[in-house]
Each structure stands twice: as structure tokens, then as C-alpha cells.
Design an enzyme around this catalytic site. Structure first.
Site, short mmCIF file in Angstrom:
data_model
loop_
_atom_site.label_atom_id
_atom_site.label_comp_id
_atom_site.label_asym_id
_atom_site.label_seq_id
_atom_site.Cartn_x
_atom_site.Cartn_y
_atom_site.Cartn_z
N GLY A 182 0.79 -1.22 0.00
CA GLY A 182 0.00 0.00 0.00
C GLY A 182 0.82 1.27 0.00
O GLY A 182 0.29 2.35 -0.29
N ASP A 183 2.09 1.18 0.32
CA ASP A 183 3.00 2.33 0.26
C ASP A 183 4.39 1.77 0.04
O ASP A 183 5.29 1.92 0.88
CB ASP A 183 2.94 3.16 1.54
#
Length: 257
Positions: A182-183
Site C-alpha cells: 500500500g506504500d
């Protein structure tokens, strides 16, 4: 983990973080003083919403976030780390708390250096390969069927309805559904002294999505942190050929959702 400069692109505010060049200028909240319990306090990262990550001695970190910043949910981040820890190495969650001013998350420090520490900034090829290998490990280890978190296109666009370009309305077919970081920007991968992948940090957006949602951004972040010319090494270490259509789509999505 040691802090280092980074230059992430727009997206979630939690990604817009920067090293603090003059830690002595940062006011230390009273709760952080209490949590330190006599250990040294070093401000290491700051985000655009006023949050600061402090290192407490050598064994702990505390992410402190003032209220009013709904984009960063430390309770949700802690839940994701605890879930992921059943299959991969992530920081142990040591505590959560909240008062009238802020919310905070305490985690154990992990061995290793961020991929954008000075050691690896001078060795971008090594960093790129570790990032690709680490991402492959995460995608293979975390079970999609058991993941309660969604980071797919529809869920991300729903957070900003009608505030994104038409090109995002029709995503490419999912290549492979995985649990994404997600990041997956370079700073969130830790390397050991030999340049091998150790662990991931900052899992606040972890959830199921096409693997290219991570891959496109992980490789892109090499440009922001190291300069051009290293993205193909990320794909090669992961074991995949670049997919131009999905790379373009998920980079556009990153900039808008």
C-alpha cells in the site's frame, strides 16, 4: 532503522514525509517525553499533516499524530501490522494511545537500514534489487483469502469521488490479486548490512489489490529517491516483465487516490 532523505510523490498524506534536518527545533510532546521514560528522543520523520515520528533510544519508535488528520489512522495501521506479522517480518506493535491532543503508535525498532539511508543511496542497484525481492516476498507470503483489508481500485476511488480523471474509471483487468503493501516506496524497505531485504515498515494502507498497484509505485520511487535508470532492476528482482499499461494506470491512481 535509520532515517534518510526521501522524495515521495503525492498520494496519501502519510507518504509525504521528510527527514528532520534539525531535530533540536522540533517540540517534543509531553506524552512522548513520558513514553521515553528517560531514553533519548530523536525526531526523525515529519509528515504534511503535522505528525512526527520519534526514535526513543535505540529500541522503539513512536508515531505521533495530532487529531483532525483522518487520512492517517494509527489504530488501523496497528491492526494491519498485527495481522501481517503472522506471515512476514514487520515492526512489533508495543502500544497505542490517545489524549485530547493526538494519537500515537509505539513500535519496536527492527534491525537494518532503510533503502534510502546514506549507505544505500550510494548503491542504488543493490537497493533496487532488495526492494523488488522484498515486494515479491510480501506478495507471496500474505494470504489473500484471509486478508480483511481492501486496497483495490474501487475502494481507493471511493475515498475521493468525482475528484479523479476519467482515465481512472476503467482500470486494466487484474493481473494477479495479492495483499499489497500500500506504500511500497523505497524508504519503507529495510536492508541488512549485506544489502539483502530484511522487512517492511509503514503498513497503514495494506490490503488486497492487483500486484501492479505496488510494483508500479515501488519502481517509480527509485526515480524520486535515486534518479532514473533503476526501475527495471526492481521488476527483474521481483521476477516480472514491465507491464506498461498497468504501470501507467497505477501511477496515475497513486497521484489521485
Amino acid at each position: 532503522m535509520t532515517s534518510a532523505p526521501q522524495h515521495d510523490r503525492p498520494g496519501s498524506y502519510d507518504r509525504e514525509v521528510s527527514e528532520i534536518p534539525n531535530p533540536s527545533t522540533v517540540a517534543v510532546p509531553a506524552i512522548v517525553e513520558r513514553l521515553a521514560d528517560g531514553a533519548g528522543i530523536t525526531p526523525v520523520w515529519r509528515n504534511e499533516l503535522g505528525g512526527v515520528t520519534f526514535r526513543l533510544g535505540t529500541e522503539r519508535f513512536v508515531k505521533w499524530m495530532p487529531h483532525g488528520s483522518e487520512e492517517i489512522d494509527l489504530v488501523a495501521e496497528a491492526a494491519r501490522m498485527r495481522w501481517a506479522s503472522h506471515w512476514i517480518r514487520v515492526p512489533d506493535v508495543l502500544g497505542l494511545g490517545s489524549d485530547q491532543e493526538a494519537t500515537w503508535l509505539i513500535t519496536a525498532a527492527l534491525p537494518g537500514l532503510s533503502a534510502v539511508s546514506p549507505t544505500w543511496i550510494d548503491a542504488p542497484e543493490i537497493a533496487a534489487r532488495a526492494i523488488g525481492a522484498g515486494l515479491r516476498h510480501l506478495h507471496e507470503a500474505l494470504p489473500v483469502a484471509e486478508c480483511p483489508y481492501d486496497w483495490g481500485v474501487a475502494a481507493r476511488l471511493a475515498r475521493t469521488p468525482n475528484a479523479y480523471p476519467d482515465e481512472l474509471r476503467t482500470p486494466p483487468p487484474v493481473d494477479r490479486l495479492v495483499v499489497c503493501h500500500g506504500d511500497a516506496c523505497a524508504p519503507n524497505t529495510l536492508l541488512d548490512e549485506h544489502g539483502q531485504f530484511v522487512a517492511h515498515v509503514d503498513l497503514g494502507s495494506l490490503g488486497t489489490a492487483d500486484r501492479w498497484a505496488d510494483l508500479a509505485v515501488a519502481a517509480w520511487s527509485m526515480d524520486w529517491n535515486f534518479g532514473p535508470g533503476y526501475d527495471d532492476l526492481v521488476y527483474a528482482a521481483y521476477g516480472v516483465e514491465p507491464d506498461a499499461e498497468r504501470i501507467a494506470y497505477y501511477r496515475l491512481l497513486w497521484d489521485h487516490a
